[in-house]
Design a protein around this motif. Sequence first.
Motif, PDB file in Angstrom:
ATOM      1  N   ARG A  99      56.492  35.131  11.093  1.00 47.89           N
ATOM      2  CA  ARG A  99      55.932  34.007  11.848  1.00 47.89           C
ATOM      3  C   ARG A  99      56.758  32.735  11.664  1.00 47.89           C
ATOM      4  O   ARG A  99      57.009  31.998  12.629  1.00 47.89           O
ATOM      5  CB  ARG A  99      54.485  33.733  11.421  1.00 47.89           C
ATOM      6  CG  ARG A  99      53.462  34.737  11.914  1.00 47.89           C
ATOM      7  CD  ARG A  99      52.052  34.316  11.489  1.00 47.89           C
ATOM      8  NE  ARG A  99      51.041  35.275  11.902  1.00 47.89           N
ATOM      9  CZ  ARG A  99      50.424  35.265  13.084  1.00 47.89           C
ATOM     10  NH1 ARG A  99      50.744  34.331  13.974  1.00 47.89           N
ATOM     11  NH2 ARG A  99      49.505  36.164  13.370  1.00 47.89           N
ATOM     12  N   ARG A 131      59.792  32.322  11.189  1.00 46.28           N
ATOM     13  CA  ARG A 131      61.122  32.334  11.801  1.00 46.28           C
ATOM     14  C   ARG A 131      61.117  31.622  13.145  1.00 46.28           C
ATOM     15  O   ARG A 131      62.176  31.273  13.673  1.00 46.28           O
ATOM     16  CB  ARG A 131      61.598  33.784  11.980  1.00 46.28           C
ATOM     17  CG  ARG A 131      61.870  34.501  10.679  1.00 46.28           C
ATOM     18  CD  ARG A 131      62.310  35.936  10.879  1.00 46.28           C
ATOM     19  NE  ARG A 131      63.529  36.028  11.688  1.00 46.28           N
ATOM     20  CZ  ARG A 131      64.250  37.126  11.833  1.00 46.28           C
ATOM     21  NH1 ARG A 131      63.884  38.239  11.207  1.00 46.28           N
ATOM     22  NH2 ARG A 131      65.324  37.134  12.578  1.00 46.28           N
ATOM     23  N   ASP A 132      59.945  31.393  13.693  1.00 46.33           N
ATOM     24  CA  ASP A 132      59.838  30.692  14.975  1.00 46.33           C
ATOM     25  C   ASP A 132      60.390  29.271  14.830  1.00 46.33           C
ATOM     26  O   ASP A 132      60.128  28.593  13.832  1.00 46.33           O
ATOM     27  CB  ASP A 132      58.372  30.638  15.408  1.00 46.33           C
ATOM     28  CG  ASP A 132      58.209  30.113  16.821  1.00 46.33           C
ATOM     29  OD1 ASP A 132      58.369  28.886  17.015  1.00 46.33           O
ATOM     30  OD2 ASP A 132      57.931  30.915  17.716  1.00 46.33           O
TER      31      ASP A 132
END
Length: 231
Positions: free
Chosen positions: A203, A205-206
């Motif tokens: 998550r 990495r967004d």
Amino acid sequence: MNVMEIYRSVQGEGTLMGVPTTFVRFFACNLRCSWCDTKYSWSVRDGGTWESVSPQEIAEQVHVLGAQHVVLTGGEPTLQKDLAQLAQILKAQGHHLTVETNATVFPAEAVPLINLWSLSPKLSSAGENYLRYPVIERFLAALQPDQQQWKFVIRDDEDEQLLRSLLHMYPIFAQQKLPIILQPEGDTAITDYPAALEHLAERVRDPFWNNYHVRVLPQLHVIIWGRRRWV
């Protein structure tokens, strides 16, 4: 003060994870989170018991256990009317103090006495309307950056979207790079904890999270001891 237990262990959560720590757990909470892992701290049916103990007596027990770091937890410790008095005594003894709170009560007298406020507003999976935005705003206005960490339990997309909305509401999170800690929700994570952590790691990495001082952390005490008390 309604004290359930006082014991020494290591801090299992947040930026002080692994530090030898004495925990003072108080009975009573003003929320009923669906996934609460310490229901005994507010429910007699789930094993909750407590004794009425004075701040001085608490401080004496803490002193015997020897750890410099002390965590005041619950339940919800800000419901204890003598919290500021206890903090004053423990600070005079040279302790570093953390309060673990759901950020629904602002104890003005105690706020400047605490070294670290571990603030954990509850998102959708915990229950409806558990966020107290005016109280969150008061904490953000009153605390220095090094006096706070914000811990959020993420179970699903709805939790993350609500958290993103909260962060958009308060640009100070990005401007001051306030510590934001994401943890998997324990009941759904416990069967495969590495997979739950991996899901959160994916998550963040967004690109949205590039503006924030965010980290994904486990509950160390759960990894070591499971869901036992007194650890």
